[in-house]
Design an enzyme around this catalytic site. Structure first.
Site, PDB file in Angstrom:
ATOM      1  N   ARG A  73       0.844  -1.201   0.000  1.00  0.00           N
ATOM      2  CA  ARG A  73       0.000   0.000   0.000  1.00  0.00           C
ATOM      3  C   ARG A  73       0.874   1.244   0.000  1.00  0.00           C
ATOM      4  NH1 ARG A  73      -1.756   0.582   4.468  1.00  0.00           N
ATOM      5  NH2 ARG A  73      -1.089  -1.346   5.462  1.00  0.00           N
ATOM      6  N   TYR A 201      -1.834  -3.594  -7.071  1.00  0.00           N
ATOM      7  CA  TYR A 201      -1.501  -4.494  -5.968  1.00  0.00           C
ATOM      8  C   TYR A 201      -2.338  -4.291  -4.708  1.00  0.00           C
ATOM      9  CZ  TYR A 201       1.173  -7.294  -2.699  1.00  0.00           C
ATOM     10  OH  TYR A 201       1.542  -8.238  -1.776  1.00  0.00           O
ATOM     11  N   LYS A 210      -9.454  -2.632   2.234  1.00  0.00           N
ATOM     12  CA  LYS A 210      -9.173  -1.486   3.099  1.00  0.00           C
ATOM     13  C   LYS A 210     -10.014  -0.271   2.704  1.00  0.00           C
ATOM     14  CE  LYS A 210      -6.618  -3.769   5.712  1.00  0.00           C
ATOM     15  NZ  LYS A 210      -5.445  -4.465   5.499  1.00  0.00           N
ATOM     16  N   HIS A 230      -9.919  -2.861  11.954  1.00  0.00           N
ATOM     17  CA  HIS A 230      -8.835  -3.676  11.391  1.00  0.00           C
ATOM     18  C   HIS A 230      -8.538  -4.810  12.373  1.00  0.00           C
ATOM     19  CE1 HIS A 230      -4.441  -3.644   9.629  1.00  0.00           C
ATOM     20  NE2 HIS A 230      -5.203  -4.536   9.030  1.00  0.00           N
ATOM     21  N   SER A 252      -0.721  -3.821  10.325  1.00  0.00           N
ATOM     22  CA  SER A 252      -0.399  -4.703   9.214  1.00  0.00           C
ATOM     23  C   SER A 252       0.875  -5.499   9.511  1.00  0.00           C
ATOM     24  CB  SER A 252      -0.198  -3.884   7.944  1.00  0.00           C
ATOM     25  OG  SER A 252      -1.364  -3.148   7.678  1.00  0.00           O
ATOM     26  N   CYS A 254       1.473  -7.763  11.731  1.00  0.00           N
ATOM     27  CA  CYS A 254       1.806  -7.924  13.149  1.00  0.00           C
ATOM     28  C   CYS A 254       1.116  -9.124  13.779  1.00  0.00           C
ATOM     29  CB  CYS A 254       1.479  -6.652  13.918  1.00  0.00           C
ATOM     30  SG  CYS A 254       2.579  -5.300  13.509  1.00  0.00           S
ATOM     31  N   ASP A 281      -8.678 -10.109   9.247  1.00  0.00           N
ATOM     32  CA  ASP A 281      -8.210  -8.748   8.937  1.00  0.00           C
ATOM     33  C   ASP A 281      -9.221  -7.652   9.271  1.00  0.00           C
ATOM     34  OD1 ASP A 281      -5.932  -7.312   7.844  1.00  0.00           O
ATOM     35  OD2 ASP A 281      -7.209  -6.766   6.156  1.00  0.00           O
ATOM     36  N   ARG A 379       2.278 -12.144  -0.930  1.00  0.00           N
ATOM     37  CA  ARG A 379       1.036 -12.609  -0.292  1.00  0.00           C
ATOM     38  C   ARG A 379       0.376 -13.725  -1.095  1.00  0.00           C
ATOM     39  NH1 ARG A 379      -1.346  -8.932   3.983  1.00  0.00           N
ATOM     40  NH2 ARG A 379       0.318  -7.445   4.326  1.00  0.00           N
TER      41      ARG A 379
HETATM   42  P1  GTP Z   1      -1.842  -7.943   7.486  1.00  0.00           P
HETATM   43  O1  GTP Z   1      -2.375  -8.968   6.560  1.00  0.00           O
HETATM   44  O2  GTP Z   1      -0.786  -7.093   6.856  1.00  0.00           O
HETATM   45  O3  GTP Z   1      -2.891  -7.116   8.126  1.00  0.00           O
HETATM   46  O4  GTP Z   1      -0.968  -8.729   8.616  1.00  0.00           O
HETATM   47  P2  GTP Z   1      -1.356  -9.638   9.874  1.00  0.00           P
HETATM   48  O5  GTP Z   1      -1.567  -8.766  11.064  1.00  0.00           O
HETATM   49  O6  GTP Z   1      -2.423 -10.592   9.534  1.00  0.00           O
HETATM   50  O7  GTP Z   1       0.033 -10.420  10.150  1.00  0.00           O
HETATM   51  P3  GTP Z   1       0.419 -11.964   9.940  1.00  0.00           P
HETATM   52  O8  GTP Z   1      -0.341 -12.881  10.841  1.00  0.00           O
HETATM   53  O9  GTP Z   1       0.379 -12.274   8.502  1.00  0.00           O
HETATM   54  O10 GTP Z   1       1.935 -11.965  10.445  1.00  0.00           O
HETATM   55  C1  GTP Z   1       2.901 -11.117   9.886  1.00  0.00           C
HETATM   56  C2  GTP Z   1       4.290 -11.571  10.246  1.00  0.00           C
HETATM   57  O11 GTP Z   1       4.427 -11.657  11.668  1.00  0.00           O
HETATM   58  C3  GTP Z   1       4.611 -12.956   9.699  1.00  0.00           C
HETATM   59  O12 GTP Z   1       5.908 -12.948   9.169  1.00  0.00           O
HETATM   60  C4  GTP Z   1       4.539 -13.855  10.907  1.00  0.00           C
HETATM   61  O13 GTP Z   1       5.412 -14.942  10.805  1.00  0.00           O
HETATM   62  C5  GTP Z   1       4.901 -12.932  12.058  1.00  0.00           C
HETATM   63  N1  GTP Z   1       4.207 -13.337  13.302  1.00  0.00           N
HETATM   64  C6  GTP Z   1       2.897 -13.614  13.444  1.00  0.00           C
HETATM   65  N2  GTP Z   1       2.595 -13.988  14.712  1.00  0.00           N
HETATM   66  C7  GTP Z   1       3.748 -13.930  15.396  1.00  0.00           C
HETATM   67  C8  GTP Z   1       4.108 -14.200  16.748  1.00  0.00           C
HETATM   68  O14 GTP Z   1       3.284 -14.550  17.601  1.00  0.00           O
HETATM   69  N3  GTP Z   1       5.421 -14.028  17.097  1.00  0.00           N
HETATM   70  C9  GTP Z   1       6.363 -13.622  16.181  1.00  0.00           C
HETATM   71  N4  GTP Z   1       7.605 -13.472  16.596  1.00  0.00           N
HETATM   72  N5  GTP Z   1       6.059 -13.367  14.889  1.00  0.00           N
HETATM   73  C10 GTP Z   1       4.778 -13.511  14.493  1.00  0.00           C
HETATM   74  C1  SPV Z   2      -2.603  -4.747   5.376  1.00  0.00           C
HETATM   75  O1  SPV Z   2      -1.646  -4.109   4.919  1.00  0.00           O
HETATM   76  O2  SPV Z   2      -3.086  -4.522   6.515  1.00  0.00           O
HETATM   77  C2  SPV Z   2      -3.197  -5.836   4.592  1.00  0.00           C
HETATM   78  C3  SPV Z   2      -2.763  -5.999   3.212  1.00  0.00           C
HETATM   79  O3  SPV Z   2      -4.052  -6.550   5.097  1.00  0.00           O
HETATM   80  S1  SPV Z   2      -3.516  -4.907   2.105  1.00  0.00           S
HETATM   81  O4  SPV Z   2      -4.715  -5.530   1.604  1.00  0.00           O
HETATM   82  O5  SPV Z   2      -2.565  -4.677   1.013  1.00  0.00           O
HETATM   83  O6  SPV Z   2      -3.855  -3.674   2.776  1.00  0.00           O
HETATM   84 MN    MN Z   3      -4.445  -5.924   7.301  1.00  0.00          MN
END
Ligand code: GTP
Ligand code: SPV
Ligand code: MN
Length: 601
Positions: A73, A201, A210, A230, A252, A254, A281, A379
């Site tokens: 984004r 993208y 979003k 979110h 995002s 996290c 999400d 992704r």
């Molecule tokens: P968006 O789709 O961008 O909104 O992200 P999200 O909040 O769904 O994050 P996601 O679960 O995809 O995790 C993002 C990154 O954080 C990945 O590389 C994971 O491996 C890492 N991660 C997720 N959970 C944990 C955790 O509990 N501990 C650690 N150290 N890393 C984590």
């Molecule tokens: C985020 O960035 O929080 C996402 C991916 O979930 S996107 O759809 O690109 O915003």
């Molecule tokens: Mn997100």
């Protein structure tokens, strides 16, 4: 298929008007049929937009590569276009609607020549649910169409619903020539419209996500007294069959997706918990007639981060993305499967990287850094229905009742593993003042700590001061508001190593959170909130070095007083609009931190 398969005059007129501006060769209505999807996939393969993957190992799966400067984004090109600047607030880029339309019109003009314009009628939320909102996206990208077919409920039945409902969000997208200098992501909340141009993208172009479900929906939510957040939504089932639902907002990349579908760790297996994934999400939440907060996930797919996804970190996702999945910006292997940093199996000997270049492990770039096979924000797009933990309540029009709201972020220091706010108002303060280190999900400085209230900084479609007031008001309207917590899985030791193992082990913390909701355990009162007694966190089967849990739960008062200076700066930017109640929370916290005898507010 009819040229205009709708009787909705407003829709017909708008499609015609946009087509006159964009000048596509053809207008194609997306009906949601398998047959049409297959045809689009074939065309996308012929045009090079999609690479078919190994159909034995990954049936129905494709790979897409976006332009190298179009991989996340672009928040600096994202605007909220309200008539008054004040209504967009200090955290959004703003343009007056008239000049925004004018500027974008130049980029849209003739942008779809030699292309088709696809009309995608889509519903965010189950079709016909009182929670749901309809959008129609016009796009010249087959990739967008195929992603929208996974991420939303799209097609003919939505068009039929639109004949009953009338109102819809007008979403216009053109990749144009994918020029970052002619890229704009514009939101017109007062017109219920979104214009996105120059990108191909993710969140920039899948306008149901979003743009509609957070920026436009948050604006609608304020007017209609509900919340668009979110947040992931997870159900935690106890052996007796009782399920409690938790909604959690982390910025995002996290950990939302990972938490939403965690598998109980070995040590807790005997307790018989089972996790149900409602969403990873976005949560739309409203107060039901029982006075509590109910939530749906408006999406029907995951657009998840690939790097780090493997059968140890997220086995449910590994299962989910084995079929009917679109991969974007990952490494292409010689057996026509895919790989990314932190994927299962060993590092491949060679492959084609996310930019389409030959790749070998150990390659270094001009700066001497390793060349990545997959982009850090690469992704996959996969249907929720593929997920082994998909909740059986996904299609229910009423959603699920929320027991706890959890805020969280990525903080190497300061924020403890978990704490509980004293009450709703304090919880709103905790959410409003949270901060996190930036990730690859947006273009910007990775690792830099920024305030990200409720993980909504890039997604709130109106003035955040009004958003905080809205949160405070929602609390007053609920007979039984959920308890509000804050977590941090990312605290590190002096060597920068994560202190907490995370992933499945996070269930131990979710268990404590639910125990608190059900008044099953006591907690220590600290200046920042209630913190667990270490003995109340079930550590069965988890071998942490002695003292680690205590370190994770430690509160450094001095550091918090420093943090409050940053928080004050952040709150001050809203001037007189910042809610008095939250200033009160700020003052109370400062007092508690400075006094030896901490008392709750
Ligand atoms: P968006 O789709 O961008 O909104 O992200 P999200 O909040 O769904 O994050 P996601 O679960 O995809 O995790 C993002 C990154 O954080 C990945 O590389 C994971 O491996 C890492 N991660 C997720 N959970 C944990 C955790 O509990 N501990 C650690 N150290 N890393 C984590
Ligand atoms: C985020 O960035 O929080 C996402 C991916 O979930 S996107 O759809 O690109 O915003
Ligand atoms: Mn997100």
């Amino acid at each position: 298929m009819l040229k205009f398969p709708t009787h909705n005059k407003k829709l017909k007129d708008w499609v015609n008007k946009m087509a006159r501006m964009c000048q596509p060769d053809d207008i194609i209505w997306i009906d949601g049929s398998e047959e049409q999807k297959r045809r689009l996939e074939k065309e996308a393969v012929d045009s090079g937009e999609l690479i078919p993957l190994n159909q034995e190992k990954l049936p129905g799966c494709f790979l897409h590569r976006s332009a190298p400067d179009d991989v996340a984004r672009t928040e600096h090109l994202t605007f909220i276009c309200t008539r008054r600047k004040r209504d967009a607030g200090p955290n959004n880029n703003w343009m007056p609607p008239r000049s925004a339309y004018q500027k974008a019109r130049k980029f849209f003009k003739g942008a779809m020549k030699r292309r088709a314009m696809y009309v995608i009628p889509f519903s965010m939320g189950p079709v016909g649910s009182p929670f749901s909102k309809i959008g129609v996206e016009l796009t010249d990208s087959r990739y967008v169409v195929l992603n929208m077919l996974i991420m939303t409920r799209a097609g003919e039945n939505v068009l039929r619903q639109l004949e009953k409902e009338d109102g819809f969000t007008k979403c216009l997208h053109s990749k144009a020539d994918l020029d970052i200098n002619k890229r704009l992501i514009l939101h017109f909340p007062e017109d219920n419209a979104i214009w996105s141009v120059g990108s191909g993208y993710g969140g920039n172009v899948l306008l149901g996500k979003k743009c509609l479900s957070l920026r436009i929906a948050s604006f609608l939510g304020q007017k209609e007294h509900w919340l668009a957040e979110h947040m992931l939504i997870m159900g935690v089932e106890e052996p007796n069959g009782h399920i409690e639902y938790v909604a959690a907002a982390f910025p995002s990349a996290c950990g939302k997706t990972n938490l939403a579908m965690l598998i109980p760790p070995e040590g807790l297996k005997a307790k018989g918990y089972r996790i149900w994934t409602v969403g990873d999400d976005i949560a739309w939440m409203r107060i039901d007639s029982d006075g509590s907060l109910w939530a749906i996930n408006p999406e029907s797919g995951f657009f998840g981060v690939a790097p780090g996804t493997n059968s140890r970190s997220n086995p449910n996702m590994v299962e989910t993305i084995k079929k009917n999945t679109i991969y974007t910006n990952v490494l292409f292997k010689s057996d026509r499967t895919v790989w990314w940093e932190g994927a299962d199996g060993g590092v491949p000997d060679e492959g084609i990287d996310w930019q389409g270049r030959p790749w070998k492990p150990g390659m270094l770039n001009a700066e001497g850094k390793p060349v990545l096979g997959a982009h850090p924000n690469s992704r996959f797009t996969a249907p929720i229905a593929n997920c082994p933990s998909a909740s059986f309540r996904l299609e229910q029009h009423h959603g699920v009742p929320i027991s706890a709201i959890v805020f969280g972020g990525r903080r190497a220091h300061l924020t403890p593993l978990v704490y509980e706010s004293f009450n709703w108002q304090h919880g709103v303060f905790v959410g409003a003042t949270m901060a996190s280190e930036m990730t690859a999900a947006q273009v910007g400085k990775i690792g830099q700590v920024r305030r990200d209230p409720m993980a909504m900084l890039p997604f709130c479609g109106y003035n955040m001061a009004d958003y905080f007031k809205h949160w405070l008001n929602m609390g007053k309207k609920m007979a039984k508001p959920p308890k509000v917590f804050c977590i941090n899985w990312f605290r590190t030791d002096e060597n920068g190593k994560f202190l907490w193992p995370g992933f499945g082990e996070n269930l131990r913390i979710i268990e404590w959170i639910l125990d608190r909701c059900n008044n099953k355990v006591k907690a220590a009162k600290t200046p920042i909130g209630y913190v667990p007694y270490a003995s109340d966190i079930d550590m069965t089967g988890l071998d942490l070095a002695p003292g680690t849990l205590e370190k994770l739960l430690d509160i450094d008062k001095k550091a918090w007083i420093e943090e409050l200076k940053e928080i004050k700066k952040f709150c001050r930017q809203f001037k007189k609009d910042f809610p008095q109640e939250l200033w009160q929370e700020y003052e109370n916290l400062l007092l508690r931190l400075k006094s030896d005898e901490p008392r709750p507010s």
